[in-house]
Motif scaffolding. Sequence first.
Motif: not given
Length: 349
Positions: A165-188, A235-239
């Motif tokens: 079990t692994v986690g992904f945290i996006g700061g704000v749900e925008t098209p840019l951050i969805k790219k981080f999510q998409a790549g990470y999930e696919q790689g896993v 992928a959440a900047g300062l957060a």
Amino acid sequence: MRRITRIATVGVASAALALSVTACGGKSSSDTSSDSKGDKIALAYDIGGRGDQSFNDAAYVGLVKAEKDLGVKGTEAEPSDGESDADKVQRLTTLARAGNNPVIGVGFAYAPAIKKVAPKFPKTTFGIIDDASVTGKNIANLVFNEEQGSYLAGVAAAKVSKTKTVGFIGGVETPLIKKFQAGYEQGVKDTDPSVKVLSQYLTQPPNFDGFSKPDLGKAAAQGQLDKKADVVYAAAGLAGSGSIEATAKAGKWAIGVDSDQYNQKGLAAYKDQILTSVTKDVSGSVFNLIKSVKDGKPQTGEIRYGLDKNGVGLADSNPAFTKMTDVIAAVDKAKKAIIDGSVTVKTTP
């Protein structure tokens, strides 16, 4: 996480608005020319500002390098909490009027402002990081294949996870951050389909607190750790610093973003648990744009940085990571597959 700022307030035409700027050398410019040849440059920071240990700090590194190597004078402009597009318009206008060239907006949030301001200063080059939607003869769009670097992070996460079990945290749900999510999930999933990915976002637009409040990242990471995640990528900047703190204190692996967060001083207490970071050559993109203006051949249009140009990648600063030879081999194999086209990484989940 404390934000590092050095701010001098400068009056502007609108009495209701103040621009916070800092000259890196300690002095702010009063030159009103807009035909600078790259001797004076400006960075307008994104949410979180300088000191976020991530995105904005990476841009700052490029500015510092330009000052050192090119002899230019840099000015920094900090964002204000809850600011509007009108605030950004005024900030960019003031910077351009002061003779800074280029003027660089750090983050996609500057797109509406650059669309309005750039046509008014045709002799000034405007750079925008992470956005290709706004174009013009004097606009340089500095964009990255974040999904590719995130895919490599997913490969690493799947290989090191013991709980599946692994986690992904996006700061704000925008098209840019969805790219981080998409790549990470696919790689896993491409590495180990049995590994579960817990994905969540801290806030939804127009609330951008998910990029600026560490407590939100900390709480989200703790929630994923409670669900047995033993690798958390934020992928959440300062957060994201809050996520790293919570994950490290639990003795689990954190994956950083944008900058090599293993080497960030503000995160030194947690570095041993920062497995790796998905890096973006934001500093290089900033330096290259500044140099192009200085050389009289300003970059314009889309300038894309991907794995093939080392514009994105996976940091190997943590010795514990480099000792994982099977993980490194899997990451290297995936990198080659992406570059040669045998693997195409998705940009949406």
